[in-house]
Design a protein around this motif. Structure first.
Motif, short mmCIF file in Angstrom:
data_model
loop_
_atom_site.label_atom_id
_atom_site.label_comp_id
_atom_site.label_asym_id
_atom_site.label_seq_id
_atom_site.Cartn_x
_atom_site.Cartn_y
_atom_site.Cartn_z
N ASN A 56 109.11 64.23 4.02
CA ASN A 56 109.03 63.51 2.77
C ASN A 56 108.02 64.22 1.87
N SER A 59 104.87 61.75 0.97
CA SER A 59 103.93 61.27 2.00
C SER A 59 103.62 62.30 3.08
N MET A 61 105.31 62.60 5.71
CA MET A 61 105.88 62.10 6.96
C MET A 61 107.24 62.74 7.20
N TYR A 76 111.93 57.97 6.91
CA TYR A 76 110.76 58.75 7.29
C TYR A 76 109.78 57.87 8.05
N GLY A 77 108.96 58.49 8.88
CA GLY A 77 107.95 57.77 9.63
C GLY A 77 106.90 57.19 8.71
N GLU A 78 106.04 56.37 9.30
CA GLU A 78 104.91 55.79 8.58
C GLU A 78 103.65 56.08 9.38
N PRO A 79 102.52 56.30 8.72
CA PRO A 79 101.31 56.75 9.42
C PRO A 79 100.85 55.85 10.56
N SER A 81 102.77 52.84 11.84
CA SER A 81 103.73 51.99 12.56
C SER A 81 104.97 52.73 13.07
N LYS A 82 105.27 53.89 12.56
CA LYS A 82 106.45 54.62 13.04
C LYS A 82 106.05 56.06 13.30
N THR A 87 108.30 63.22 15.28
CA THR A 87 107.14 63.41 14.41
C THR A 87 106.30 64.57 14.94
#
Length: 194
Positions: A56, A59, A61, A76-79, A81-82, A87
């Motif tokens: 992304n 971000s 991610m 896309y992942g999240e810092p 929670s995902k 990753t």
């Protein structure tokens, strides 16, 4: 899955970027063993369509699954929670972007990918300028005298014969096995365009 049903199995979550990561590693090794340009062509497609598109731009991610079916968007992942297995390989992908741009074979620099880069081979600096989204010409500048040869991949997506110029003069080169072979020596500051 069963034979002959792959197209029916395309969904929003059936292409892991980890798979692309592993396939690029295998493709690189196959190229190193065989020297066949088909592996460099495939590497380029997967690198652009899977690796470069997996991050992304806002971000930083990366993706886990990349949708293969039409009408889906990337997730896309999240810092906090995902954070998936992809990753980790996704971060590693972006730490080795130039890994398969150039190779060497005997006394020859083999250029496989057309992105801007700088490389040192046999003590000589090579600078590639390429922005194929905006300009169809790639330019290679040789920093100092170089006695070896240069081999340029002729990508499978070329619409016509590649024109190669050395210091603005059209150059006839040996075309073999999907590559244009330019015989050295080359003087410092020499500019090759394709």
């Amino acid at each position: 899955g069963e034979d002959d049903v792959l197209d029916a199995e395309r969904t929003n979550c059936n292409c892991e970027t980890c798979n692309s990561y592993n396939m690029l590693k295998m493709t690189k090794l196959l190229f190193m063993i065989t020297g066949e340009h088909k592996y460099a062509d495939w590497y380029e497609k997967a690198f652009i369509n899977s690796v470069l598109s997996s991050q992304n731009p806002q971000s930083g991610m990366t993706t886990y699954f990349q949708p293969m079916a039409g009408g889906y968007h990337k997730v896309y992942g999240e810092p906090f929670s995902k954070f998936w297995c992809c990753t980790g390989t996704g971060m590693e992908n972006f730490s080795k972007l130039q890994e398969s741009f150039c190779f060497s074979r005997e006394d020859c620099l083999v250029i496989n990918q057309y992105f801007s880069f700088e490389a040192v081979y046999r003590g000589v600096n090579f600078t590639m300028e390429a922005d194929l989204l905006h300009d169809e010409t790639v330019k290679l500048t040789i920093g100092s005298d170089y006695a070896g040869d240069i081999s340029l991949r002729l990508p499978g997506w070329l619409a016509s014969e590649a024109e190669i110029r050395i210091d603005d003069i059209v150059h006839c080169c040996i075309k073999q096995d999907g590559y244009a072979l330019l015989k050295g020596p080359f003087a410092a500051g020499c500019r090759v365009e394709m």
